[in-house]
Design a protein around this motif. Structure first.
Motif, short mmCIF file in Angstrom:
data_model
loop_
_atom_site.label_atom_id
_atom_site.label_comp_id
_atom_site.label_asym_id
_atom_site.label_seq_id
_atom_site.Cartn_x
_atom_site.Cartn_y
_atom_site.Cartn_z
N VAL A 187 0.85 -1.18 0.00
CA VAL A 187 0.00 0.00 0.00
C VAL A 187 0.90 1.24 0.00
O VAL A 187 1.59 1.52 0.98
CB VAL A 187 -0.95 -0.01 1.21
CG1 VAL A 187 -1.67 1.32 1.33
CG2 VAL A 187 -1.95 -1.15 1.08
N GLU A 188 0.92 1.93 -1.13
CA GLU A 188 1.83 3.06 -1.32
C GLU A 188 1.04 4.36 -1.07
O GLU A 188 -0.01 4.58 -1.67
CB GLU A 188 2.33 3.01 -2.77
CG GLU A 188 3.32 4.06 -3.16
CD GLU A 188 4.74 3.76 -2.69
OE1 GLU A 188 4.99 2.66 -2.17
OE2 GLU A 188 5.58 4.66 -2.84
N LYS A 189 1.55 5.21 -0.19
CA LYS A 189 0.85 6.47 0.09
C LYS A 189 1.75 7.63 -0.28
O LYS A 189 2.84 7.77 0.27
CB LYS A 189 0.49 6.55 1.58
CG LYS A 189 -0.47 5.45 1.99
CD LYS A 189 -0.81 5.51 3.47
CE LYS A 189 -1.72 4.32 3.80
NZ LYS A 189 -2.05 4.22 5.24
N ARG A 190 1.30 8.44 -1.24
CA ARG A 190 2.13 9.57 -1.63
C ARG A 190 1.42 10.89 -1.41
O ARG A 190 0.21 11.00 -1.62
CB ARG A 190 2.54 9.47 -3.10
CG ARG A 190 3.64 8.45 -3.22
CD ARG A 190 4.38 8.53 -4.52
NE ARG A 190 4.94 7.21 -4.74
CZ ARG A 190 5.23 6.69 -5.90
NH1 ARG A 190 5.03 7.40 -7.00
NH2 ARG A 190 5.71 5.47 -6.00
N VAL A 191 2.18 11.87 -1.03
CA VAL A 191 1.64 13.19 -0.77
C VAL A 191 2.31 14.17 -1.72
O VAL A 191 3.53 14.26 -1.77
CB VAL A 191 1.90 13.61 0.69
CG1 VAL A 191 1.41 15.02 0.94
CG2 VAL A 191 1.21 12.64 1.65
N VAL A 192 1.49 14.89 -2.51
CA VAL A 192 2.04 15.89 -3.43
C VAL A 192 2.06 17.23 -2.70
O VAL A 192 1.06 17.64 -2.11
CB VAL A 192 1.19 15.96 -4.71
CG1 VAL A 192 1.58 17.15 -5.56
CG2 VAL A 192 1.32 14.66 -5.51
#
Lengths: 341, 341
Positions: free
Chosen positions: A325-330
């Motif tokens: 589960v990959e969580k990215r924040v821009v």
């Protein structure tokens, strides 16, 4: 340098000191590369007789493997932020040789279920989705995950399934905006936002609150309103401005609301930004059409779309494990214009 | 009325005096049906225990025939008018059981060729396209037509191939706008438009010219400018307003240009619309964000998209002959707001 008849993208990249991906993007007119850089790379390619054989490339790809299709679910296409995200998804997908199947849920749960089913029947290799506002059951998403179809959420995150996601840094965006208001001399800053039960509402409110506290100010309940559209902002702002201690600044969770505040204040005779400062959140087309132009937090839809497509394709190709589960924040960016001092 | 356990969409349509298509659209929350009508139909369906079995419907469809895919080529997704058109295409396609594959050409001919090839390999049943600005060869389109893949153009019409097309009524839109300016007392009306070599430029200019002539006015070359964006409009408008006989109104071929004129005039101290009237063309989000709100010609992107999808699907299904070149014109609508008297 290589013989000019056999120059490759790799040669161009080395000669110009850029990455191969940058060369490929420039030759495809990707807006991610600046116009000047694109022109420089295209000129160099022309001067060295490099013409990418796109048809051959496409044929080669299709011989090796069938074209892979990513399913994209958009609540509404006719919406600036969502169409920016779709643009970013499309760009990343096409650069990596994937095609998009696109459907809009019209904010309707049944449509969303139907689309997931149709995408699954169409053998998409993965799905990128922002859920409909009224979606409260998640079986249709869980079923896809169980079938091994990777799922990536953007913007609206499903709390009901554990899947990869890309969001913008709502907290820091709000924090930076409110800090800017304080640093330009504002003392009483009002907040117009969405319900705190939504992630976006909560994160932006917390950014607002923490910026105040950090600067020794206390949030004042009289200045905190549940309001996220222009019509409501135009309705409630006159009363807010007639409080015994009216605000001298507003932070709104989207540009539409900020524009409602702006025109309400102007109609009451206030000068913007001398009497009242206003900051929005989105940076859509409206932000530069209003008078004065709106200071706002740029939400970077294209970047969100690129990140979502990048995670999905990495999972499809095994660069990222499918079950991770990959969580990215821009990161957001504060754009300072005429509605703040 | 039928037994409540077996009520059908047909029953609902008959009972409420609407078409079956309207019932189907309302149950899918199509924005084409007004919110009130949708609620009425959904309430009636609920009260009569009608729950459309979407999954069964979808399964049934997929048993009879594989899901059909329409390829859509968009110059740029991140553009209000194009995303409105895509929204209309998606809506019509999904109501009729088709899915969309979407790609953006980034205004680049090579990308367009590549997309046509990929769509053809993906066995799309037809293609809806607005060509890139620099497309000047049409083999890639002709090849598809020769392979029996129906093609429908929207907005930008290819003069190089003979295919079906949907455009808006640019001539009548401009004619109506300029007539409105004349009828509200304007005597010297300037025109900011695109090159007359483009269909859009020519048709809108002709509408402007004919409205003047019809009311006994002569076009004045000093007031006719090749200008189609805000930056250029802000550059040239001060000189236009300093002419010995300055205009008292402007008609611009898009909202962006109109907004440039608006803010130029305001900065020079003119009152809008008392001193100068301004009318745009598009009716995007900018039109209601500017101050005052912009009078403009509504371009109806959603309707253009629906018509394009409708022609294509009719040709795929044989309701329209595949080799018939169908030309449809969507009527524009003048939206009167604060920049005209």
């Amino acid at each position: 340098m290589s013989d000019s008849t056999s120059i490759t993208m790799k040669d161009i990249a080395r000669d110009l000191g850029v990455s191969v991906a940058t060369v490929s993007r420039a030759l495809k007119d990707s807006p991610r590369i600046s116009a000047e850089k694109r022109e420089e790379i295209k000129r160099y390619a022309r001067e060295h007789n490099f013409f990418p054989n796109i048809i051959a490339e496409s044929l080669r790809k299709s011989k090796v493997q069938p074209i892979k299709i990513i399913g994209v679910i958009i609540p509404q296409l006719n919406h600036f932020y969502f169409s920016s995200i779709l643009s970013g998804i499309e760009e990343e997908a096409s650069l990596r040789g994937y095609r998009l199947m696109v459907a809009q849920s019209q904010e309707n749960y049944e449509n969303e279920v139907n689309i997931c089913r149709a995408f699954s029947e169409s053998k998409v290799c993965g799905i990128i989705v922002s859920q409909a506002k009224n979606t409260a059951k998640y079986d249709h998403f869980q079923r896809l995950i169980d079938q091994g179809v990777p799922l990536v959420f953007y913007d609206r995150i499903s709390t009901g399934v554990n899947a990869s996601r890309v969001v913008v840094d709502d907290y820091m965006g709000a924090y930076a905006a409110v800090t800017h208001l304080i640093e330009t001399g504002c003392k009483r800053i009002a907040y117009y936002g969405t319900s705190l039960t939504m992630e976006i509402g909560k994160n932006r409110y917390n950014g607002y609150r923490d910026a105040l506290l950090k600067h020794g100010m206390q949030p004042d309940d009289q200045l905190i309103k549940n309001c996220d559209n222009r019509a409501d902002a135009e309705t409630i702002t006159p009363d807010v401005m007639r409080l015994p201690q009216p605000p001298d600044a507003f932070f709104a969770v989207n540009d539409d609301t900020a524009i409602g505040i702006l025109y309400s204040c102007k109609r009451m005779g206030f000068h913007i930004p001398e009497d009242v400062s206003i900051c929005g959140f989105t940076n859509g087309q409206r932000a530069i059409a209003c008078d004065p132009m709106l200071t706002t937090v740029e939400q970077r839809g294209i970047r969100v779309g690129e990140e979502a497509a990048s995670i999905l394709i990495d999972q499809v190709e095994g660069t990222l494990p499918k079950d991770k589960v990959e969580k990215r924040v821009v990161r957001t960016r504060l754009i300072i214009r005429g509605t703040t001092r």
